[in-house]
Design an enzyme around this catalytic site. Structure first.
Site, mmCIF file in Angstrom:
data_model
loop_
_atom_site.group_PDB
_atom_site.id
_atom_site.type_symbol
_atom_site.label_atom_id
_atom_site.label_comp_id
_atom_site.label_asym_id
_atom_site.label_seq_id
_atom_site.Cartn_x
_atom_site.Cartn_y
_atom_site.Cartn_z
ATOM 1 N N GLY A 16 0.781 -1.116 0.091
ATOM 2 C CA GLY A 16 0.161 0.148 0.036
ATOM 3 C C GLY A 16 0.803 1.327 -0.051
ATOM 4 O O GLY A 16 0.603 2.316 0.691
ATOM 5 N N ALA A 17 1.945 1.250 -0.612
ATOM 6 C CA ALA A 17 3.107 2.434 -0.803
ATOM 7 C C ALA A 17 3.135 3.125 -1.571
ATOM 8 O O ALA A 17 3.957 4.090 -1.900
ATOM 9 C CB ALA A 17 4.270 1.616 -0.593
ATOM 10 N N SER A 18 1.796 3.377 -2.500
ATOM 11 C CA SER A 18 1.712 4.201 -3.447
ATOM 12 C C SER A 18 1.481 5.538 -3.129
ATOM 13 O O SER A 18 1.545 6.750 -3.535
ATOM 14 C CB SER A 18 0.607 3.941 -4.551
ATOM 15 O OG SER A 18 -0.614 3.632 -4.139
ATOM 16 N N ASP A 67 -1.522 -6.383 -7.118
ATOM 17 C CA ASP A 67 -2.630 -6.501 -6.703
ATOM 18 C C ASP A 67 -2.367 -7.380 -5.518
ATOM 19 O O ASP A 67 -2.341 -8.866 -5.371
ATOM 20 C CB ASP A 67 -3.548 -6.965 -7.479
ATOM 21 C CG ASP A 67 -4.892 -7.277 -6.926
ATOM 22 O OD1 ASP A 67 -5.187 -6.854 -5.831
ATOM 23 O OD2 ASP A 67 -6.049 -6.931 -7.899
ATOM 24 N N ASN A 94 0.493 -2.922 5.185
ATOM 25 C CA ASN A 94 -0.455 -1.528 5.255
ATOM 26 C C ASN A 94 -1.511 -1.536 4.284
ATOM 27 O O ASN A 94 -2.347 -0.734 4.545
ATOM 28 C CB ASN A 94 0.801 -0.421 5.050
ATOM 29 C CG ASN A 94 -0.001 0.851 4.900
ATOM 30 O OD1 ASN A 94 -0.361 1.348 5.869
ATOM 31 N ND2 ASN A 94 -0.118 1.432 3.883
ATOM 32 N N SER A 146 -6.485 -0.264 13.229
ATOM 33 C CA SER A 146 -7.127 1.098 13.190
ATOM 34 C C SER A 146 -7.789 1.141 14.576
ATOM 35 O O SER A 146 -8.018 0.038 15.241
ATOM 36 C CB SER A 146 -7.948 1.078 11.997
ATOM 37 O OG SER A 146 -9.072 2.086 12.142
ATOM 38 N N TYR A 159 -15.156 -2.816 6.759
ATOM 39 C CA TYR A 159 -13.691 -2.005 7.596
ATOM 40 C C TYR A 159 -13.691 -2.385 9.003
ATOM 41 O O TYR A 159 -12.539 -2.966 9.336
ATOM 42 C CB TYR A 159 -13.865 -0.593 7.359
ATOM 43 C CG TYR A 159 -12.496 0.024 7.728
ATOM 44 C CD1 TYR A 159 -11.646 0.173 6.798
ATOM 45 C CD2 TYR A 159 -12.469 0.896 8.811
ATOM 46 C CE1 TYR A 159 -10.148 1.007 7.312
ATOM 47 C CE2 TYR A 159 -11.264 1.613 9.419
ATOM 48 C CZ TYR A 159 -10.127 1.378 8.576
ATOM 49 O OH TYR A 159 -9.135 2.019 8.954
ATOM 50 N N LYS A 163 -10.446 -4.539 10.459
ATOM 51 C CA LYS A 163 -9.314 -4.270 11.439
ATOM 52 C C LYS A 163 -9.493 -4.742 12.740
ATOM 53 O O LYS A 163 -8.328 -4.947 13.232
ATOM 54 C CB LYS A 163 -9.680 -2.608 11.579
ATOM 55 C CG LYS A 163 -9.291 -1.908 10.260
ATOM 56 C CD LYS A 163 -7.763 -2.225 9.652
ATOM 57 C CE LYS A 163 -7.507 -1.219 8.495
ATOM 58 N NZ LYS A 163 -6.222 -1.590 8.017
#
Length: 254
Positions: A16-18, A67, A94, A146, A159, A163
């Protein structure tokens, strides 16, 4: 004098590092001398982050489009990273997504997308990286949970469920991998101004909610860097199975 937080020369993966927290955490690790493999679907954003990290911090950075809901792509990603780095010391799971809507308006596809992205991806990425850590008798796995994993509300059922699952998966993996010198911990953000949340953090209502937090403000994107480096370094060598909430004190009010 020993630097307990030293991660210079370590090899890390951040999913998720974009953008958002993932991009920030990749930069935080690189700023402390770690080589980083940045993983996400958006290749162009990864390339931008790679160029920045290499220029700014002088470490090795590889961008791997992937993905993280696709097991075959994850397997290929792991093989590429291990081929480039030789070993992985730090794994930051992440990647995440939220789909908002009332429970009865949510589709099965919505549920699957959120659970697969936020929870199943941690299982899959860890599955293909942890054998290398076991072989080396060393590893630091850091999962993004979260405040929504310990408290819930209406409108984001997938969500909140995912989490909460991340927190218990973290505990289970901590017990599983402890004999191999691998620690597994989670960082639980409160509300931060990121690409995912920015549109919701303006206006009088948002300002009112921020003012109600004990620290009186939304989190800045770099507020979690310290706990990330703690979990990634040997400063946390006797800490595993923990979920630390970095939420401006919100959880103290639950």
């Amino acid at each position: 004098m020993k630097n307990y937080f030293d991660i210079k020369g370590k090899n890390a993966i951040v999913t998720g590092a974009s953008s958002g927290i993932g991009a920030q955490w990749a930069k935080a690790l690189a700023s402390q001398g770690a080589n980083v493999a940045i993983v996400a679907r958006r290749a162009e954003r990864l390339d931008e982050n790679k160029k920045f990290i290499e220029k700014e911090y002088g470490v090795k950075c590889i961008a791997v489009p992937c993905d993280i809901t696709d097991e075959e792509q994850i397997k290929n990603m792991a093989e590429k990273v291990l081929e480039e780095f030789g070993n992985v010391d730090i794994l930051v799971n992440n990647a995440g997504v939220v789909i908002k809507g009332a429970f009865l308006d949510q589709t099965t596809e919505d549920w699957d997308k959120v659970l697969n992205t936020n929870l199943k991806s941690i299982y899959l990425v860890t599955k293909y990286i942890v054998p290398n850590m076991i072989e080396n008798k060393y590893g630091k796995i850091i999962n993004t949970s979260s405040i929504g994993g310990v408290a819930a509300n209406k409108g984001q059922v997938g969500y909140y469920t995912s989490k909460a699952g991340v927190i218990n998966l973290t505990r289970a993996l901590a017990a599983e991998f402890a004999p191999y010198g691998i620690t597994v911990n989670a960082i639980g953000p409160g509300v931060y101004d990121t690409e995912m949340t920015h549109e919701h953090l303006s206006g009088e209502f948002a300002e009112h909610i921020a003012a109600s937090l004990p620290l009186g403000k939304w989190g800045d994107i770099d507020d979690m860097d310290g706990i990330l480096i703690y979990f990634a370094s040997d400063a946390s060598k006797y800490c595993t199975g923990q979920n630390i909430l970095i939420d401006g004190g919100k959880s103290s009010m639950i």
